[in-house]
Design a protein around this motif. Structure first.
Motif, mmCIF file in Angstrom:
data_model
loop_
_atom_site.group_PDB
_atom_site.id
_atom_site.type_symbol
_atom_site.label_atom_id
_atom_site.label_comp_id
_atom_site.label_asym_id
_atom_site.label_seq_id
_atom_site.Cartn_x
_atom_site.Cartn_y
_atom_site.Cartn_z
ATOM 1 N N PRO A 245 53.902 32.476 27.586
ATOM 2 C CA PRO A 245 52.736 31.855 28.238
ATOM 3 C C PRO A 245 53.047 31.116 29.535
ATOM 4 O O PRO A 245 52.149 30.924 30.357
ATOM 5 C CB PRO A 245 52.204 30.895 27.168
ATOM 6 N N ASN A 246 54.317 30.706 29.711
ATOM 7 C CA ASN A 246 54.675 29.965 30.918
ATOM 8 C C ASN A 246 55.280 30.840 32.010
ATOM 9 O O ASN A 246 55.658 30.330 33.072
ATOM 10 C CB ASN A 246 55.648 28.836 30.574
ATOM 11 N N ALA A 247 55.371 32.133 31.757
ATOM 12 C CA ALA A 247 55.910 33.048 32.761
ATOM 13 C C ALA A 247 54.935 33.167 33.930
ATOM 14 O O ALA A 247 53.725 33.019 33.754
ATOM 15 C CB ALA A 247 56.153 34.421 32.144
ATOM 16 N N PRO A 248 55.425 33.435 35.139
ATOM 17 C CA PRO A 248 54.546 33.560 36.307
ATOM 18 C C PRO A 248 53.428 34.581 36.105
ATOM 19 O O PRO A 248 52.276 34.331 36.491
ATOM 20 C CB PRO A 248 55.509 33.988 37.418
ATOM 21 N N VAL A 249 53.749 35.712 35.494
ATOM 22 C CA VAL A 249 52.738 36.750 35.300
ATOM 23 C C VAL A 249 51.648 36.286 34.329
ATOM 24 O O VAL A 249 50.469 36.618 34.497
ATOM 25 C CB VAL A 249 53.391 38.064 34.817
ATOM 26 N N SER A 250 52.031 35.490 33.330
ATOM 27 C CA SER A 250 51.055 34.989 32.355
ATOM 28 C C SER A 250 50.114 33.973 32.999
ATOM 29 O O SER A 250 48.911 33.945 32.711
ATOM 30 C CB SER A 250 51.767 34.357 31.158
ATOM 31 N N LYS A 251 50.676 33.126 33.865
ATOM 32 C CA LYS A 251 49.842 32.143 34.554
ATOM 33 C C LYS A 251 48.862 32.826 35.490
ATOM 34 O O LYS A 251 47.703 32.408 35.632
ATOM 35 C CB LYS A 251 50.732 31.159 35.319
ATOM 36 N N ARG A 252 49.313 33.900 36.138
ATOM 37 C CA ARG A 252 48.425 34.649 37.022
ATOM 38 C C ARG A 252 47.326 35.353 36.223
ATOM 39 O O ARG A 252 46.180 35.453 36.666
ATOM 40 C CB ARG A 252 49.233 35.668 37.817
ATOM 41 N N MET A 253 47.678 35.867 35.042
ATOM 42 C CA MET A 253 46.680 36.519 34.195
ATOM 43 C C MET A 253 45.610 35.514 33.759
ATOM 44 O O MET A 253 44.415 35.826 33.739
ATOM 45 C CB MET A 253 47.347 37.144 32.974
ATOM 46 N N ALA A 254 46.034 34.307 33.424
ATOM 47 C CA ALA A 254 45.088 33.266 33.041
ATOM 48 C C ALA A 254 44.154 32.937 34.208
ATOM 49 O O ALA A 254 42.954 32.709 34.014
ATOM 50 C CB ALA A 254 45.833 32.013 32.594
ATOM 51 N N ALA A 255 44.708 32.935 35.423
ATOM 52 C CA ALA A 255 43.894 32.649 36.612
ATOM 53 C C ALA A 255 42.876 33.765 36.844
ATOM 54 O O ALA A 255 41.724 33.505 37.224
ATOM 55 C CB ALA A 255 44.795 32.496 37.835
ATOM 56 N N ILE A 256 43.286 35.017 36.606
ATOM 57 C CA ILE A 256 42.370 36.160 36.754
ATOM 58 C C ILE A 256 41.229 36.048 35.750
ATOM 59 O O ILE A 256 40.060 36.275 36.082
ATOM 60 C CB ILE A 256 43.142 37.484 36.564
ATOM 61 N N ALA A 257 41.563 35.689 34.520
ATOM 62 C CA ALA A 257 40.529 35.514 33.489
ATOM 63 C C ALA A 257 39.580 34.387 33.871
ATOM 64 O O ALA A 257 38.368 34.467 33.636
ATOM 65 C CB ALA A 257 41.178 35.238 32.136
ATOM 66 N N ASP A 258 40.123 33.326 34.463
ATOM 67 C CA ASP A 258 39.287 32.206 34.917
ATOM 68 C C ASP A 258 38.261 32.680 35.937
ATOM 69 O O ASP A 258 37.068 32.365 35.847
ATOM 70 C CB ASP A 258 40.153 31.111 35.544
ATOM 71 N N VAL A 259 38.740 33.436 36.933
ATOM 72 C CA VAL A 259 37.844 33.938 37.973
ATOM 73 C C VAL A 259 36.773 34.833 37.354
ATOM 74 O O VAL A 259 35.587 34.743 37.685
ATOM 75 C CB VAL A 259 38.636 34.723 39.038
ATOM 76 N N PHE A 260 37.202 35.668 36.431
ATOM 77 C CA PHE A 260 36.282 36.636 35.820
ATOM 78 C C PHE A 260 35.158 35.955 35.044
ATOM 79 O O PHE A 260 33.991 36.319 35.180
ATOM 80 C CB PHE A 260 37.063 37.576 34.913
ATOM 81 N N VAL A 261 35.503 34.978 34.214
ATOM 82 C CA VAL A 261 34.480 34.352 33.365
ATOM 83 C C VAL A 261 33.560 33.429 34.163
ATOM 84 O O VAL A 261 32.450 33.121 33.719
ATOM 85 C CB VAL A 261 35.119 33.555 32.203
ATOM 86 N N GLN A 262 34.012 32.996 35.333
ATOM 87 C CA GLN A 262 33.190 32.094 36.136
ATOM 88 C C GLN A 262 32.188 32.826 37.026
ATOM 89 O O GLN A 262 31.318 32.203 37.631
ATOM 90 C CB GLN A 262 34.091 31.206 36.999
ATOM 91 N N VAL A 263 32.300 34.162 37.072
ATOM 92 C CA VAL A 263 31.391 34.946 37.913
ATOM 93 C C VAL A 263 29.984 34.941 37.323
ATOM 94 O O VAL A 263 29.795 35.102 36.112
ATOM 95 C CB VAL A 263 31.895 36.400 38.046
ATOM 96 N N ASP A 264 29.002 34.742 38.176
ATOM 97 C CA ASP A 264 27.602 34.800 37.759
ATOM 98 C C ASP A 264 27.187 36.269 37.686
ATOM 99 O O ASP A 264 27.127 36.960 38.697
ATOM 100 C CB ASP A 264 26.725 34.055 38.775
ATOM 101 N N ARG A 265 26.907 36.745 36.469
ATOM 102 C CA ARG A 265 26.559 38.155 36.275
ATOM 103 C C ARG A 265 25.066 38.382 36.088
ATOM 104 O O ARG A 265 24.646 39.475 35.729
ATOM 105 C CB ARG A 265 27.327 38.719 35.074
ATOM 106 N N THR A 266 24.288 37.375 36.325
ATOM 107 C CA THR A 266 22.847 37.518 36.112
ATOM 108 C C THR A 266 22.207 38.466 37.121
ATOM 109 O O THR A 266 21.120 38.989 36.881
ATOM 110 C CB THR A 266 22.148 36.146 36.222
ATOM 111 N N GLU A 267 22.906 38.709 38.237
ATOM 112 C CA GLU A 267 22.326 39.566 39.268
ATOM 113 C C GLU A 267 22.859 40.991 39.218
ATOM 114 O O GLU A 267 22.552 41.796 40.093
ATOM 115 C CB GLU A 267 22.585 38.970 40.655
ATOM 116 N N ILE A 268 23.687 41.320 38.220
ATOM 117 C CA ILE A 268 24.172 42.690 38.100
ATOM 118 C C ILE A 268 22.991 43.609 37.829
ATOM 119 O O ILE A 268 22.236 43.412 36.886
ATOM 120 C CB ILE A 268 25.211 42.826 36.975
ATOM 121 N N LYS A 269 22.825 44.617 38.661
ATOM 122 C CA LYS A 269 21.703 45.532 38.512
ATOM 123 C C LYS A 269 22.022 46.582 37.456
ATOM 124 O O LYS A 269 22.941 47.375 37.622
ATOM 125 C CB LYS A 269 21.393 46.214 39.850
ATOM 126 N N GLN A 270 21.291 46.558 36.391
ATOM 127 C CA GLN A 270 21.466 47.533 35.322
ATOM 128 C C GLN A 270 20.072 47.853 34.793
ATOM 129 O O GLN A 270 19.666 47.464 33.710
ATOM 130 C CB GLN A 270 22.359 46.963 34.207
#
Length: 287
Positions: A245-270
């Motif tokens: 969990p403390n490896a550089p790649v793991s910290k970057r993966m956590a940051a990617i997940a952070d960005v992903f879950v914070q995205v507002d998806r209410t405007e996705i056209k489907q």
């Protein structure tokens, strides 16, 4: 009647915010670490309190179960054939990640019977109500079957390395999808990055190309560095994000997940729902 009832039910559930978002994880070519990303991304989302299921759609080459150290007894194919229930084919690793192994024969979707396709729709309808995210780990490249599924999902995550050929292949894949569905939401991740500047540059090049030539905006989720702990985790058949969990790649993966879950998806056209689009695949094949 079923189509109308299904559309109404899905509309009501979506309005209540109860349906999972369907995400296809793709790459322009193989060998870029797409499946490894899928498993670790799923675990990172779980650590943030999200309910996630991964469905391995890499026909003939699926390796999600190997990366997780699980030997599934049954696959999605067994469910579609009617020999097992949906509960039978849902697997859980030691850390609690839920996944379904694809099995063989899924590329013959146009040869499925109507009952098999109805079972597929029933399964996805159930999963949409049980999870926050359904991640489809797609095979490398584009086939008719994979493109049809990608056309049905809410959004796409594209995995690329910093190599010029990988960037070109990723752009070709995104362009192909975008021309078929201009409203599709794209996310970009650079993998196996040796220098941070290279990771940022490669993702930015893809983003710029999509904007300039296709007038399409994309979201850069981040990059994952080249890290020896990834290989160690693969050998141990455990996600690196949990094993190290403390490896550089793991910290970057956590940051990617952070960005992903914070995205507002209410405007996705489907305008047409995921299940309705999947039904279209079957109907076109029988015309």
């Amino acid at each position: 009647m079923r189509d109308q009832a299904e559309a109404l039910r899905m509309k009501m559930l979506k309005a209540q915010g109860e349906l999972a978002k369907s995400i296809a994880i793709v790459s322009g070519k193989g060998g870029v670490g797409k499946s490894n990303f899928s498993t670790n991304f799923a675990h990172s989302l779980r650590l943030k309190g999200k309910k996630v299921i991964v469905i391995d759609m890499d026909i003939g080459m699926g390796n999600i179960h190997i990366l997780l150290g699980v030997s599934p007894k049954y696959s999605l194919r067994d469910y579609l054939m009617g020999s097992n229930s949906l509960e039978d084919v849902i697997n859980v690793d030691e850390e609690g990640l839920t996944f379904i192994s694809g099995g063989s024969g899924l590329d013959t979707v146009l040869e499925w019977s109507e009952s098999m396709f109805e079972r597929l729709l029933d399964a996805f309808e159930h999963l949409q109500k049980e999870y926050d995210f359904i991640l489809f780990d797609m095979g490398a490249g584009a086939t008719q079957r994979s493109i049809e599924l990608i056309m049905s999902v809410d959004e796409v995550i594209v995995i690329s390395t910093t190599e010029p050929t990988s960037i070109t292949d990723a752009y070709s894949m995104m362009k192909f999808i975008c021309l078929k569905d201009p409203d599709k939401k794209f996310n970009i991740v650079s993998n196996r990055v040796t220098k941070q500047d290279d990771g940022n540059e490669s993702a930015t090049r893809l983003q710029y190309a999509m904007r300039k030539f296709l007038d399409k905006e994309t979201l850069i989720l981040g990059f994952l560095p080249e890290d020896p702990t990834v290989h160690k985790a693969v050998l141990a058949q455990k996600p690196f994000s949990l094993l190290y969990p403390n490896a550089p790649v793991s910290k970057r993966m956590a940051a990617i997940a952070d960005v992903f879950v914070q995205v507002d998806r209410t405007e996705i056209k489907q305008e047409i729902g995921f299940l309705t689009k999947l039904r279209g695949i079957f109907l076109r094949g029988r015309e």
